[in-house]
Design an enzyme around this catalytic site. Structure first.
Site, PDB file in Angstrom:
ATOM      1  N   ASN A   1      -2.781   3.891  -4.562  1.00 43.56           N
ATOM      2  CA  ASN A   1      -2.700   3.453  -3.174  1.00 43.56           C
ATOM      3  C   ASN A   1      -3.582   2.212  -3.044  1.00 43.56           C
ATOM      4  OD1 ASN A   1      -2.681   3.149  -0.373  1.00 43.56           O
ATOM      5  ND2 ASN A   1      -4.223   4.729  -0.063  1.00 43.56           N
TER       6      ASN A   1
ATOM      7  N   MET B   1       0.836  -1.177   0.000  1.00 38.83           N
ATOM      8  CA  MET B   1       0.000   0.000   0.000  1.00 38.83           C
ATOM      9  C   MET B   1       0.887   1.249   0.000  1.00 38.83           C
ATOM     10  SD  MET B   1      -2.546  -1.923   0.012  1.00 38.83           S
ATOM     11  CE  MET B   1      -3.061  -3.516   0.611  1.00 38.83           C
ATOM     12  N   CYS B   2       0.306   2.408  -0.030  1.00 35.33           N
ATOM     13  CA  CYS B   2       1.048   3.657  -0.128  1.00 35.33           C
ATOM     14  C   CYS B   2       0.268   4.772   0.558  1.00 35.33           C
ATOM     15  CB  CYS B   2       1.289   4.031  -1.590  1.00 35.33           C
ATOM     16  SG  CYS B   2       2.048   2.726  -2.587  1.00 35.33           S
ATOM     17  N   ARG B   3       0.817   5.961   0.523  1.00 32.21           N
ATOM     18  CA  ARG B   3       0.142   7.194   0.911  1.00 32.21           C
ATOM     19  C   ARG B   3       0.396   8.186  -0.222  1.00 32.21           C
ATOM     20  NH1 ARG B   3      -3.248   6.129   4.779  1.00 32.21           N
ATOM     21  NH2 ARG B   3      -3.351   4.496   3.197  1.00 32.21           N
TER      22      ARG B   3
END
Length: 249
Positions: free
Chosen positions: A116, A1-3
């Site tokens: 994301n 995942m990411c931001r």
């Protein structure tokens, strides 16, 4: 995942988005507050893209290392001012490579893009969608990752003349149909408008009279932030914000 985040409005320094806020992307790289089971830190690379004055294409700065370990960007971010920015920190899905070209934002011409989330059943679930792309697009993916393929799918629609909001929404719907349970928060901008899908992960917005900020998490505890419900599509400019249902997810 990411931001990730996107900003549109009067010119601000990159530092004011990445480093200065108490919960800016620097903090989110090592202590995110709302990952929703999608990992614990975002240390597998980062990137920032911004639009210099004039009509030129955006500039990108990407690295495969954690944001907190980069010694060049703080000075660059303090000296660089822009009225449109897209930035992201990355948490790589297990099995996917950690390399500079896998970090968002992905780019072509005026477009910047970030993802994301995760595609469930990768890569088999989305092989039929990938097969619909031109072979050259598959051979020149930035990286063998779900985010890079999502960018190729969105970009293919943009090249065909689709409206940006429809390109994002249709891509999310197509992937959700073949890979149920995927998390598909996409973020796309051309420096004038921004489109964001909310499908499986968090997104908050803060809109002022002449600016808008979309971010996976609020950058501070100041009033004005509002969460976007799951299953929504956000279309924003510096002076307007529209939220609509994200069909097909």
């Amino acid at each position: 995942m990411c931001r990730h985040l996107a900003y549109l409005g009067p010119p601000v320094s990159l530092r004011s988005l990445l480093y200065d806020p108490p919960y800016g992307l620097l903090r989110q790289s090592w202590a995110p507050r709302d990952m929703r089971g999608g990992g614990t830190i975002n240390a597998d690379g980062f990137g920032v893209g911004w639009y210099p004055p004039g009509d030129g294409d955006p500039v990108r700065y990407r690295r495969a290392q954690p944001l907190w370990s980069d010694t060049t960007l703080p000075g660059l971010a303090a000296a660089t001012v822009a009225g449109a920015v897209l930035a992201a920190v990355r948490s790589a899905t297990v099995g996917m490579p950690v390399q500079e070209t896998a970090a968002a934002p992905f780019a072509e011409g005026r477009w910047l893009f970030s993802h994301n989330g995760v595609i469930r059943g990768w890569p088999d679930a989305v092989a039929p969608l990938a097969a619909e792309l031109p072979v050259r697009d598959l051979l020149t993916l930035d990286a063998p990752t779900d985010a890079a393929l999502l960018w190729a799918l969105v970009r293919h629609r943009l090249r065909a003349g689709e409206d940006p909001a429809r390109a994002v929404a249709d891509t999310v719907a197509a992937v959700a149909a073949v890979a149920p349970g995927s998390r598909l928060n996409l973020l796309l901008t051309d420096g004038t408008s921004a489109v964001a899908s909310v499908s499986g992960h968090a997104l908050s917005v803060r809109a002022g009279d002449r600016s808008v900020l979309l971010a996976s998490e609020p950058l501070d505890d100041e009033p004005g932030w509002r969460p976007v419900p799951d299953g929504q599509l956000v279309v924003a400019t510096a002076t307007g914000l529209d939220t609509r249902e994200l069909m097909g997810v």
